[in-house]
Write a protein that holds these residues in place. Structure first.
Motif, PDB file in Angstrom:
ATOM      1  N   ARG A   1       0.833  -1.210   0.000  1.00 37.93           N
ATOM      2  CA  ARG A   1       0.000   0.000   0.000  1.00 37.93           C
ATOM      3  C   ARG A   1       0.866   1.259   0.000  1.00 37.93           C
ATOM      4  O   ARG A   1       0.528   2.261  -0.619  1.00 37.93           O
ATOM      5  CB  ARG A   1      -0.941  -0.020   1.187  1.00 37.93           C
ATOM      6  CG  ARG A   1      -2.024  -1.063   1.018  1.00 37.93           C
ATOM      7  CD  ARG A   1      -2.996  -1.057   2.175  1.00 37.93           C
ATOM      8  NE  ARG A   1      -3.953  -2.113   2.029  1.00 37.93           N
ATOM      9  CZ  ARG A   1      -3.977  -3.209   2.790  1.00 37.93           C
ATOM     10  NH1 ARG A   1      -3.093  -3.361   3.746  1.00 37.93           N
ATOM     11  NH2 ARG A   1      -4.889  -4.135   2.589  1.00 37.93           N
TER      12      ARG A   1
ATOM     13  N   ASP B   1       1.999   1.803  -3.559  1.00 39.42           N
ATOM     14  CA  ASP B   1       0.910   2.380  -4.357  1.00 39.42           C
ATOM     15  C   ASP B   1       0.769   3.875  -4.092  1.00 39.42           C
ATOM     16  O   ASP B   1       0.629   4.669  -5.014  1.00 39.42           O
ATOM     17  CB  ASP B   1      -0.416   1.685  -4.048  1.00 39.42           C
ATOM     18  CG  ASP B   1      -0.462   0.253  -4.541  1.00 39.42           C
ATOM     19  OD1 ASP B   1       0.356  -0.111  -5.416  1.00 39.42           O
ATOM     20  OD2 ASP B   1      -1.315  -0.508  -4.048  1.00 39.42           O
ATOM     21  N   ASP B   2       0.824   4.263  -2.822  1.00 41.40           N
ATOM     22  CA  ASP B   2       0.668   5.679  -2.468  1.00 41.40           C
ATOM     23  C   ASP B   2       1.867   6.521  -2.913  1.00 41.40           C
ATOM     24  O   ASP B   2       1.705   7.677  -3.289  1.00 41.40           O
ATOM     25  CB  ASP B   2       0.427   5.838  -0.967  1.00 41.40           C
ATOM     26  CG  ASP B   2      -1.003   5.487  -0.568  1.00 41.40           C
ATOM     27  OD1 ASP B   2      -1.857   5.340  -1.469  1.00 41.40           O
ATOM     28  OD2 ASP B   2      -1.264   5.360   0.637  1.00 41.40           O
TER      29      ASP B   2
ATOM     30  N   ARG C   1       3.601   5.987  -5.602  1.00 39.32           N
ATOM     31  CA  ARG C   1       3.450   6.171  -7.051  1.00 39.32           C
ATOM     32  C   ARG C   1       2.300   7.111  -7.393  1.00 39.32           C
ATOM     33  O   ARG C   1       2.269   7.674  -8.470  1.00 39.32           O
ATOM     34  CB  ARG C   1       3.281   4.816  -7.719  1.00 39.32           C
ATOM     35  CG  ARG C   1       4.575   4.024  -7.635  1.00 39.32           C
ATOM     36  CD  ARG C   1       4.540   2.725  -8.345  1.00 39.32           C
ATOM     37  NE  ARG C   1       5.837   2.068  -8.209  1.00 39.32           N
ATOM     38  CZ  ARG C   1       5.999   0.770  -8.138  1.00 39.32           C
ATOM     39  NH1 ARG C   1       4.963  -0.038  -8.224  1.00 39.32           N
ATOM     40  NH2 ARG C   1       7.207   0.261  -8.003  1.00 39.32           N
ATOM     41  N   ARG C   2       1.373   7.295  -6.475  1.00 36.95           N
ATOM     42  CA  ARG C   2       0.288   8.262  -6.672  1.00 36.95           C
ATOM     43  C   ARG C   2       0.678   9.669  -6.209  1.00 36.95           C
ATOM     44  O   ARG C   2      -0.087  10.610  -6.359  1.00 36.95           O
ATOM     45  CB  ARG C   2      -0.953   7.813  -5.898  1.00 36.95           C
ATOM     46  CG  ARG C   2      -1.641   6.629  -6.514  1.00 36.95           C
ATOM     47  CD  ARG C   2      -2.949   6.352  -5.791  1.00 36.95           C
ATOM     48  NE  ARG C   2      -3.477   5.089  -6.219  1.00 36.95           N
ATOM     49  CZ  ARG C   2      -3.585   4.005  -5.468  1.00 36.95           C
ATOM     50  NH1 ARG C   2      -3.211   4.050  -4.201  1.00 36.95           N
ATOM     51  NH2 ARG C   2      -4.069   2.887  -5.958  1.00 36.95           N
ATOM     52  N   GLY C   3       1.834   9.811  -5.568  1.00 42.56           N
ATOM     53  CA  GLY C   3       2.301  11.121  -5.128  1.00 42.56           C
ATOM     54  C   GLY C   3       1.804  11.536  -3.760  1.00 42.56           C
ATOM     55  O   GLY C   3       1.932  12.697  -3.377  1.00 42.56           O
ATOM     56  N   ARG C   4       1.290  10.606  -2.986  1.00 43.95           N
ATOM     57  CA  ARG C   4       0.740  10.928  -1.669  1.00 43.95           C
ATOM     58  C   ARG C   4       1.769  11.533  -0.718  1.00 43.95           C
ATOM     59  O   ARG C   4       1.436  12.353   0.126  1.00 43.95           O
ATOM     60  CB  ARG C   4       0.124   9.680  -1.048  1.00 43.95           C
ATOM     61  CG  ARG C   4      -0.515   9.908   0.293  1.00 43.95           C
ATOM     62  CD  ARG C   4      -1.279   8.666   0.728  1.00 43.95           C
ATOM     63  NE  ARG C   4      -1.893   8.833   2.008  1.00 43.95           N
ATOM     64  CZ  ARG C   4      -3.071   9.399   2.229  1.00 43.95           C
ATOM     65  NH1 ARG C   4      -3.760   9.864   1.207  1.00 43.95           N
ATOM     66  NH2 ARG C   4      -3.563   9.505   3.434  1.00 43.95           N
TER      67      ARG C   4
ATOM     68  N   ASP D   1       4.540  13.299  -1.571  1.00 40.82           N
ATOM     69  CA  ASP D   1       5.373  14.336  -2.191  1.00 40.82           C
ATOM     70  C   ASP D   1       5.572  15.545  -1.285  1.00 40.82           C
ATOM     71  O   ASP D   1       6.644  16.128  -1.243  1.00 40.82           O
ATOM     72  CB  ASP D   1       4.774  14.773  -3.525  1.00 40.82           C
ATOM     73  CG  ASP D   1       4.921  13.694  -4.593  1.00 40.82           C
ATOM     74  OD1 ASP D   1       5.626  12.697  -4.348  1.00 40.82           O
ATOM     75  OD2 ASP D   1       4.313  13.848  -5.658  1.00 40.82           O
TER      76      ASP D   1
ATOM     77  N   TRP E   1      -1.269   6.076   5.621  1.00 42.57           N
ATOM     78  CA  TRP E   1      -1.591   5.148   4.541  1.00 42.57           C
ATOM     79  C   TRP E   1      -2.013   3.833   5.174  1.00 42.57           C
ATOM     80  O   TRP E   1      -1.780   3.604   6.354  1.00 42.57           O
ATOM     81  CB  TRP E   1      -0.420   4.986   3.560  1.00 42.57           C
ATOM     82  CG  TRP E   1       0.677   4.062   3.978  1.00 42.57           C
ATOM     83  CD1 TRP E   1       0.792   2.738   3.681  1.00 42.57           C
ATOM     84  CD2 TRP E   1       1.827   4.380   4.765  1.00 42.57           C
ATOM     85  NE1 TRP E   1       1.926   2.231   4.226  1.00 42.57           N
ATOM     86  CE2 TRP E   1       2.591   3.210   4.886  1.00 42.57           C
ATOM     87  CE3 TRP E   1       2.295   5.547   5.363  1.00 42.57           C
ATOM     88  CZ2 TRP E   1       3.784   3.166   5.593  1.00 42.57           C
ATOM     89  CZ3 TRP E   1       3.474   5.500   6.065  1.00 42.57           C
ATOM     90  CH2 TRP E   1       4.211   4.329   6.175  1.00 42.57           C
TER      91      TRP E   1
ATOM     92  N   ARG F   1       9.397   4.709  -7.183  1.00 43.92           N
ATOM     93  CA  ARG F   1       8.816   5.229  -8.435  1.00 43.92           C
ATOM     94  C   ARG F   1       9.473   4.633  -9.668  1.00 43.92           C
ATOM     95  O   ARG F   1       8.835   4.439 -10.692  1.00 43.92           O
ATOM     96  CB  ARG F   1       8.946   6.748  -8.482  1.00 43.92           C
ATOM     97  CG  ARG F   1       8.000   7.447  -7.568  1.00 43.92           C
ATOM     98  CD  ARG F   1       8.068   8.965  -7.774  1.00 43.92           C
ATOM     99  NE  ARG F   1       7.359   9.623  -6.719  1.00 43.92           N
ATOM    100  CZ  ARG F   1       7.910  10.429  -5.829  1.00 43.92           C
ATOM    101  NH1 ARG F   1       9.191  10.714  -5.883  1.00 43.92           N
ATOM    102  NH2 ARG F   1       7.185  10.983  -4.879  1.00 43.92           N
TER     103      ARG F   1
END
Length: 125
Positions: free
Chosen positions: A8, A11-12, A14-17, A19, A33, A77
């Motif tokens: 998880r 996944d987060d 790669r979604r930019g959570r 950043d 998360w 990433r």
């Protein structure tokens, strides 16, 4: 980090959570998360704090330099550590991947390009 929490986290990432992280200032400064089982926040000027654990009494906290945190994000990433959670081989002779995708030297496959010129080309042409 347990496998379910790691997947998880990936996944987060790669979604930019993660950043932009807030400063760990009470509970509002934490980015969560996996339903709160993992949390991350900025600590001192050059560190990131990671908490892992569902309940307060079982939480573990680690501090990382910001540069290490940023390297982890880059590696996730870039899919450079996709095999990090590869299962242990069933047979003793099987090879377990290291978990790291090597991107240097002989680990890179040579690029193949079709030749656009004839076999009789001369140097400098």
């Amino acid at each position: 980090m347990p496998h379910g929490l790691w997947s998880r986290f990936v996944d987060d990432v790669r979604r930019g959570r993660f950043d932009l992280l807030a400063v760990a200032d009470g509970e509002n400064g934490w980015t969560s998360w996996s339903l709160g089982h993992g949390q991350v926040a900025r600590g001192l000027p050059d560190e990131v704090i990671i908490r892992v654990g569902a309940r307060q009494d079982e939480q573990r906290e680690r501090r990382l330099p910001t540069t290490i945190w940023e390297l982890i994000l880059v590696a996730v990433r870039a899919h450079a550590i996709d095999n990090l959670d590869a299962p242990t081989p069933v047979r003793p002779d099987d090879h377990r991947p290291s978990g790291f995708l090597l991107l240097h030297g002989s680990a890179l496959r040579p690029a193949t390009r079709p030749r656009t010129d004839g076999q009789d080309r001369r140097p400098g042409d």
